[in-house]
Design an enzyme around this catalytic site. Structure first.
Site: not given
Ligand code: PGA
Length: 263
Positions: A12, A14, A97, A99, A168, A174, A214
């Site tokens: 992803n 983003k 997601h 976010e 997640e 993150g 992460s």
């Molecule tokens: P990350 O994000 O690996 O940077 O923690 C994962 C995600 O939000 O899909």
């Protein structure tokens, strides 16, 4: 990990990188890195503006999207139709997601409409769910059951064959603090139980459950259990922007899979 389940690794990107040139270079390196890796399904989900140019270079990895709208066409300023994604060669789409839930106000009802539209358009949904920090120490976080039940509401189980669910935990995304493999596995088992209840064992068995939050080259393989069906794949954010690191993630998962295959 049981041998029959083919791991799915989703990158992803983003809202990165910031130019077509950088996206093209990153994609090329990822495709090159994936070339020697066997037995894994790989999906790259770049930002929409780059999809058109990347489709020509897809090679062994398939293209995904990070979001889509629930209508096919119409007066919906700024939205992306599933038909447009299909036209770009997109085969799967992350939906819900955290976010988007947080910054764009996406609700379970909106997510449910998007999943319906995805399956109707022949796009495999990757439904993202996960609890917030508040619930992270509860044995069974209510958010997981709620997001699953509402997200999949009213969809004929057979339409969801082969979809994916990405677990997640919001607090792990993150932050550099991933969930423990044990906890992620317990959550995956719980998620599959709910899926069996909602969709029946046959369909639930075809759904791959991913862990995200992460993930990096060091910890990627640790999420896969050798002897029980737990986590079937990974959703990788930050670490997918480093092509060497992402290749190491692919290699370590492929290596783990080989080692755990029955002789
Ligand atoms: P990350 O994000 O690996 O940077 O923690 C994962 C995600 O939000 O899909």
């Amino acid at each position: 990990m049981p041998d029959a389940v083919r791991p799915l690794i989703v990158a992803n990107w983003k809202m990165h990188p910031l130019s077509m040139r950088a996206a093209g270079a990153l994609f090329k390196k990822v495709v090159r890195g994936a070339r020697g890796v066997r037995g894994i399904d790989i999906v790259i989900a770049p930002p929409v503006p780059f999809l058109g140019a990347l489709q020509r270079a897809a090679g062994s990895v398939s293209l995904g999207a990070q979001d889509m709208f629930w209508e096919r066409s119409g007066a919906y300023t700024g939205e992306i139709s599933p038909a447009m994604l299909k036209d770009f060669g997109v085969r799967s789409c992350i939906i819900g997601h955290s976010e988007r839930r947080r910054f764009l106000g996406e609700t379970d009802e909106m997510i449910n409409r998007k999943i319906k539209a995805a399956v109707q358009s022949g796009i495999t949904p990757i439904l993202a769910i996960g609890e917030t920090e508040r619930e992270s120490h509860e044995v069974v976080p209510p958010t997981i059951a709620e997001e699953l039940t509402r997200g999949l509401h009213g969809i004929a189980p057979r339409r969801l064959l082969g979809m994916a669910v990405a677990y997640e935990p919001v607090w792990a995304i993150g932050t550099g603090h991933p969930d423990t493999p044990d906890n992620a596995t317990r959550r995956a088992i719980y998620i599959r139980k709910i899926l069996v209840k909602l969709l029946g064992a046959r369909v639930a068995g075809t759904i791959r459950i991913l862990y995200g939050g992460s993930v990096n080259a060091k910890n990627a393989a640790t999420f896969f259990s050798r002897d029980i069906r737990g986590i079937d794949g990974l959703l990788v954010g930050g670490a997918s922007l480093d092509p060497e690191g992402f290749t190491r993630i692919l290699q370590s998962v492929a290596g783990h899979r080989r080692r755990s295959a029955p002789r």
